[in-house]
Scaffold this motif. Structure first.
Motif, PDB file in Angstrom:
ATOM      1  N   ALA A  27       0.838  -1.209   0.000  1.00 44.83           N
ATOM      2  CA  ALA A  27       0.000   0.000   0.000  1.00 44.83           C
ATOM      3  C   ALA A  27       0.865   1.247   0.000  1.00 44.83           C
ATOM      4  CB  ALA A  27      -0.923  -0.022   1.215  1.00 44.83           C
ATOM      5  N   CYS A  28       1.961   1.224   0.748  1.00 43.00           N
ATOM      6  CA  CYS A  28       2.898   2.359   0.752  1.00 43.00           C
ATOM      7  C   CYS A  28       3.407   2.632  -0.661  1.00 43.00           C
ATOM      8  CB  CYS A  28       4.082   2.069   1.672  1.00 43.00           C
ATOM      9  SG  CYS A  28       3.747   2.147   3.441  1.00 43.00           S
ATOM     10  N   GLU A  29       3.810   1.577  -1.346  1.00 43.62           N
ATOM     11  CA  GLU A  29       4.346   1.742  -2.696  1.00 43.62           C
ATOM     12  C   GLU A  29       3.309   2.341  -3.636  1.00 43.62           C
ATOM     13  OE1 GLU A  29       6.086  -1.750  -4.342  1.00 43.62           O
ATOM     14  OE2 GLU A  29       7.812  -1.722  -2.990  1.00 43.62           O
ATOM     15  N   GLU A  30       2.078   1.843  -3.571  1.00 43.97           N
ATOM     16  CA  GLU A  30       1.042   2.322  -4.488  1.00 43.97           C
ATOM     17  C   GLU A  30       0.717   3.793  -4.259  1.00 43.97           C
ATOM     18  OE1 GLU A  30      -2.452   0.051  -4.919  1.00 43.97           O
ATOM     19  OE2 GLU A  30      -1.396  -1.775  -5.545  1.00 43.97           O
ATOM     20  N   LEU A  31       0.861   4.238  -3.007  1.00 45.03           N
ATOM     21  CA  LEU A  31       0.527   5.630  -2.687  1.00 45.03           C
ATOM     22  C   LEU A  31       1.766   6.534  -2.691  1.00 45.03           C
ATOM     23  CD1 LEU A  31      -2.048   4.986   0.182  1.00 45.03           C
ATOM     24  CD2 LEU A  31      -2.525   5.770  -2.142  1.00 45.03           C
ATOM     25  N   GLY A  32       2.898   5.994  -3.058  1.00 51.64           N
ATOM     26  CA  GLY A  32       4.105   6.806  -3.149  1.00 51.64           C
ATOM     27  C   GLY A  32       4.689   7.198  -1.808  1.00 51.64           C
ATOM     28  N   VAL A  33       4.420   6.415  -0.767  1.00 51.45           N
ATOM     29  CA  VAL A  33       4.966   6.675   0.567  1.00 51.45           C
ATOM     30  C   VAL A  33       6.255   5.877   0.707  1.00 51.45           C
ATOM     31  CG1 VAL A  33       4.582   6.473   3.050  1.00 51.45           C
ATOM     32  CG2 VAL A  33       2.685   7.089   1.533  1.00 51.45           C
ATOM     33  N   VAL A  34       7.374   6.577   0.898  1.00 45.41           N
ATOM     34  CA  VAL A  34       8.685   5.923   0.941  1.00 45.41           C
ATOM     35  C   VAL A  34       9.285   6.075   2.335  1.00 45.41           C
ATOM     36  CG1 VAL A  34      10.988   5.818  -0.070  1.00 45.41           C
ATOM     37  CG2 VAL A  34       9.023   6.480  -1.492  1.00 45.41           C
ATOM     38  N   PRO A  35       9.321   5.004   3.124  1.00 45.90           N
ATOM     39  CA  PRO A  35       9.932   5.104   4.457  1.00 45.90           C
ATOM     40  C   PRO A  35      11.436   5.342   4.375  1.00 45.90           C
ATOM     41  CG  PRO A  35       8.467   3.186   4.315  1.00 45.90           C
ATOM     42  CD  PRO A  35       8.680   3.685   2.920  1.00 45.90           C
ATOM     43  N   ASP A  36      11.933   6.165   5.282  1.00 44.56           N
ATOM     44  CA  ASP A  36      13.369   6.423   5.410  1.00 44.56           C
ATOM     45  C   ASP A  36      13.984   5.576   6.505  1.00 44.56           C
ATOM     46  OD1 ASP A  36      13.323   9.009   3.698  1.00 44.56           O
ATOM     47  OD2 ASP A  36      11.829   9.406   5.256  1.00 44.56           O
ATOM     48  N   ILE A  37      13.133   5.086   7.417  1.00 44.17           N
ATOM     49  CA  ILE A  37      13.585   4.385   8.618  1.00 44.17           C
ATOM     50  C   ILE A  37      12.773   3.100   8.747  1.00 44.17           C
ATOM     51  CG2 ILE A  37      13.784   4.532  11.141  1.00 44.17           C
ATOM     52  CD1 ILE A  37      13.567   7.684  10.623  1.00 44.17           C
ATOM     53  N   PHE A  38      13.444   2.000   9.070  1.00 47.34           N
ATOM     54  CA  PHE A  38      12.774   0.725   9.280  1.00 47.34           C
ATOM     55  C   PHE A  38      13.159   0.190  10.647  1.00 47.34           C
ATOM     56  CE2 PHE A  38      12.850   1.218   4.736  1.00 47.34           C
ATOM     57  CZ  PHE A  38      11.630   0.715   4.322  1.00 47.34           C
ATOM     58  N   VAL A  39      12.141  -0.035  11.484  1.00 46.58           N
ATOM     59  CA  VAL A  39      12.353  -0.582  12.823  1.00 46.58           C
ATOM     60  C   VAL A  39      11.552  -1.868  12.920  1.00 46.58           C
ATOM     61  CG1 VAL A  39      12.121  -0.190  15.300  1.00 46.58           C
ATOM     62  CG2 VAL A  39      12.613   1.745  13.781  1.00 46.58           C
ATOM     63  N   GLY A  40      12.195  -2.946  13.364  1.00 51.38           N
ATOM     64  CA  GLY A  40      11.472  -4.199  13.424  1.00 51.38           C
ATOM     65  C   GLY A  40      11.941  -5.102  14.533  1.00 51.38           C
ATOM     66  N   THR A  41      11.022  -5.939  14.982  1.00 50.37           N
ATOM     67  CA  THR A  41      11.295  -6.960  15.980  1.00 50.37           C
ATOM     68  C   THR A  41      10.717  -8.273  15.487  1.00 50.37           C
ATOM     69  OG1 THR A  41      11.185  -5.351  17.778  1.00 50.37           O
ATOM     70  CG2 THR A  41      10.942  -7.653  18.371  1.00 50.37           C
ATOM     71  N   SER A  42      11.472  -9.361  15.634  1.00 50.06           N
ATOM     72  CA  SER A  42      11.004 -10.689  15.248  1.00 50.06           C
ATOM     73  C   SER A  42      10.598 -10.678  13.772  1.00 50.06           C
ATOM     74  CB  SER A  42       9.866 -11.119  16.170  1.00 50.06           C
ATOM     75  OG  SER A  42       9.621 -12.496  16.071  1.00 50.06           O
ATOM     76  N   ALA A  43       9.358 -11.015  13.436  1.00 50.00           N
ATOM     77  CA  ALA A  43       8.939 -11.010  12.033  1.00 50.00           C
ATOM     78  C   ALA A  43       9.124  -9.633  11.409  1.00 50.00           C
ATOM     79  CB  ALA A  43       7.484 -11.449  11.921  1.00 50.00           C
ATOM     80  N   GLY A  44       8.880  -8.590  12.182  1.00 46.15           N
ATOM     81  CA  GLY A  44       9.086  -7.233  11.682  1.00 46.15           C
ATOM     82  C   GLY A  44      10.542  -6.946  11.373  1.00 46.15           C
ATOM     83  N   GLY A 278      -3.428  -7.099   5.023  1.00 43.70           N
ATOM     84  CA  GLY A 278      -2.517  -6.013   5.369  1.00 43.70           C
ATOM     85  C   GLY A 278      -2.591  -4.888   4.354  1.00 43.70           C
ATOM     86  N   TYR A 279      -2.712  -5.243   3.084  1.00 42.58           N
ATOM     87  CA  TYR A 279      -2.794  -4.251   2.009  1.00 42.58           C
ATOM     88  C   TYR A 279      -4.046  -3.391   2.134  1.00 42.58           C
ATOM     89  CZ  TYR A 279      -3.842  -2.531  -2.704  1.00 42.58           C
ATOM     90  OH  TYR A 279      -4.189  -1.751  -3.771  1.00 42.58           O
ATOM     91  N   ARG A 280      -5.189  -4.026   2.356  1.00 42.47           N
ATOM     92  CA  ARG A 280      -6.440  -3.263   2.439  1.00 42.47           C
ATOM     93  C   ARG A 280      -6.441  -2.323   3.639  1.00 42.47           C
ATOM     94  NH1 ARG A 280      -8.801  -8.249   0.457  1.00 42.47           N
ATOM     95  NH2 ARG A 280      -9.182  -8.955   2.584  1.00 42.47           N
ATOM     96  N   ALA A 281      -5.981  -2.836   4.793  1.00 46.35           N
ATOM     97  CA  ALA A 281      -5.938  -1.984   5.985  1.00 46.35           C
ATOM     98  C   ALA A 281      -4.948  -0.843   5.791  1.00 46.35           C
ATOM     99  CB  ALA A 281      -5.559  -2.807   7.215  1.00 46.35           C
ATOM    100  N   GLY A 282      -3.797  -1.145   5.201  1.00 44.14           N
ATOM    101  CA  GLY A 282      -2.805  -0.112   4.956  1.00 44.14           C
ATOM    102  C   GLY A 282      -3.288   0.924   3.964  1.00 44.14           C
ATOM    103  N   LEU A 283      -3.954   0.482   2.917  1.00 43.80           N
ATOM    104  CA  LEU A 283      -4.443   1.412   1.898  1.00 43.80           C
ATOM    105  C   LEU A 283      -5.440   2.393   2.498  1.00 43.80           C
ATOM    106  CD1 LEU A 283      -3.858   1.710  -1.148  1.00 43.80           C
ATOM    107  CD2 LEU A 283      -5.973   0.459  -1.580  1.00 43.80           C
ATOM    108  N   ARG A 284      -6.358   1.906   3.341  1.00 47.21           N
ATOM    109  CA  ARG A 284      -7.334   2.796   3.962  1.00 47.21           C
ATOM    110  C   ARG A 284      -6.651   3.831   4.853  1.00 47.21           C
ATOM    111  NH1 ARG A 284     -10.228  -2.089   4.566  1.00 47.21           N
ATOM    112  NH2 ARG A 284      -9.489  -2.319   6.712  1.00 47.21           N
ATOM    113  N   ALA A 285      -5.758   3.363   5.706  1.00 47.64           N
ATOM    114  CA  ALA A 285      -5.119   4.275   6.664  1.00 47.64           C
ATOM    115  C   ALA A 285      -4.210   5.274   5.979  1.00 47.64           C
ATOM    116  CB  ALA A 285      -4.334   3.460   7.692  1.00 47.64           C
ATOM    117  N   LEU A 286      -3.412   4.798   5.037  1.00 48.44           N
ATOM    118  CA  LEU A 286      -2.438   5.671   4.386  1.00 48.44           C
ATOM    119  C   LEU A 286      -3.104   6.647   3.421  1.00 48.44           C
ATOM    120  CD1 LEU A 286       0.262   2.942   3.737  1.00 48.44           C
ATOM    121  CD2 LEU A 286       0.379   4.782   5.423  1.00 48.44           C
ATOM    122  N   ALA A 287      -4.159   6.180   2.740  1.00 44.96           N
ATOM    123  CA  ALA A 287      -4.868   7.083   1.829  1.00 44.96           C
ATOM    124  C   ALA A 287      -5.515   8.231   2.611  1.00 44.96           C
ATOM    125  CB  ALA A 287      -5.924   6.315   1.040  1.00 44.96           C
TER     126      ALA A 287
END
Length: 307
Positions: A27-44, A278-287
């Protein structure tokens, strides 16, 4: 012209459910949102260490496909990748062998071979991985500005060691387990990295029974334990976001929590529906955030939640 705000992607754990992070990133890619920072734990952490280095989404999705459906020669994420046998040197340590069913050594070796770079200092984006030192009972942070000399593959292997399932992962003379034991959400690290907009991908949303649907109480102990874990982790995540929103009012939090229903934590064969949710939830929130101009300028925001 005012520069766009720095964007961070923070991915929770969740074992196979973490595949939903890829849908949020799509969803980020489709909306042109480019993260500069990635923080993750375990699967993340696994998603951050790969996608955060520029491994394409389709290659990562391919990692979960059945062998005869694969299209790329990139990483492979299946049960054999994560769950390895003990090393020969560990056979003489029965106490350590009993500390978990599987070893993370095989995962570490696979990442070492597949990652574009295995050095935090050479990654163009800001990559941060967390784990817990089991003996010191403290969160440990790997990345530039923290421990950046430990190879990325080792940091991710340490972060993925779910207690009981995986034996603690050894780095030097220290032993590590899943970073979410200390904190479900490490958004504070994204703030330290200078993030002004933080996208939280949370795969722990509890299942909610629909009208007429059988109670989880009738579905055995694993259903109850999964639901209890989801409730616990989601509550910790929400409290964390509420706290950070109050203490950092100029940071915008976008909490994406897809409805993963009763998806198992170990069922990697449900990759497609997990990604799509994940895509549908992300698309709604990010849009919605994009429509408000969140990604165009920093400002006084607070927290938004989208399910």
């Amino acid at each position: 012209m005012q520069a766009r705000p720095r964007v961070a992607f923070v991915g929770t754990g969740g074992a196979a459910r973490g595949i939903a992070h890829l849908g949020v990133l799509k969803a980020c890619e489709e909306l042109g949102v480019v993260p500069d920072i990635f923080v993750g734990t375990s699967a993340g952490a696994l998603i951050a260490a790969t996608y955060g280095q520029g491994v394409p989404l389709d290659v990562l999705l391919d990692a979960y496909r059945l062998p005869w459906k694969r299209r790329h020669g990139g990483p492979r994420f299946h049960l054999g990748t994560f769950f390895g046998p003990p090393a020969a040197a560990d056979l003489g340590r029965p106490g350590y062998l009993a500390s978990g069913a599987f070893s993370a050594d095989r995962l570490e070796r696979h990442l070492r071979e597949q990652l574009p770079t295995n050095d935090f200092r050479r990654v163009s984006t800001q990559l941060v991985v967390t784990a817990v030192d089991i003996d010191r009972a403290e969160r440990v942070v790997f990345g530039r500005g923290w421990d950046d000399r430990t190879p990325i593959s080792q940091a991710v292997a340490a972060s993925c060691c779910v207690p009981g399932l995986m034996r603690p992962y050894r780095i030097g003379d220290r032993y590590f387990v899943d970073g979410e034991i200390a904190r479900t959400l490490s958004a504070d690290l994204a703030i330290e990295c200078g993030a002004e907009v933080i996208i939280v991908s949370n795969v722990y949303r509890p299942a909610v029974a629909r009208h007429g649907e059988a109670s989880l109480a009738r579905r055995g102990p694993f259903g109850i334990l999964t639901q209890a874990l989801n409730v616990l982790m989601t509550e910790k995540e929400r409290r964390g976001i509420d706290l950070y929103a109050r203490t950092h009012p100029r940071v915008r939090f976008i909490d994406v929590a897809p409805d993963l229903g009763r998806f198992s934590y170990l069922d990697r064969f449900r990759a497609r529906p997990l990604v799509m949710r994940g895509y549908r939830a992300g698309l709604r929130a990010l849009a919605a955030a994009k429509q408000q101009g969140v990604f165009d300028r920093p400002g006084r925001w607070g927290a938004d939640r989208a399910n």
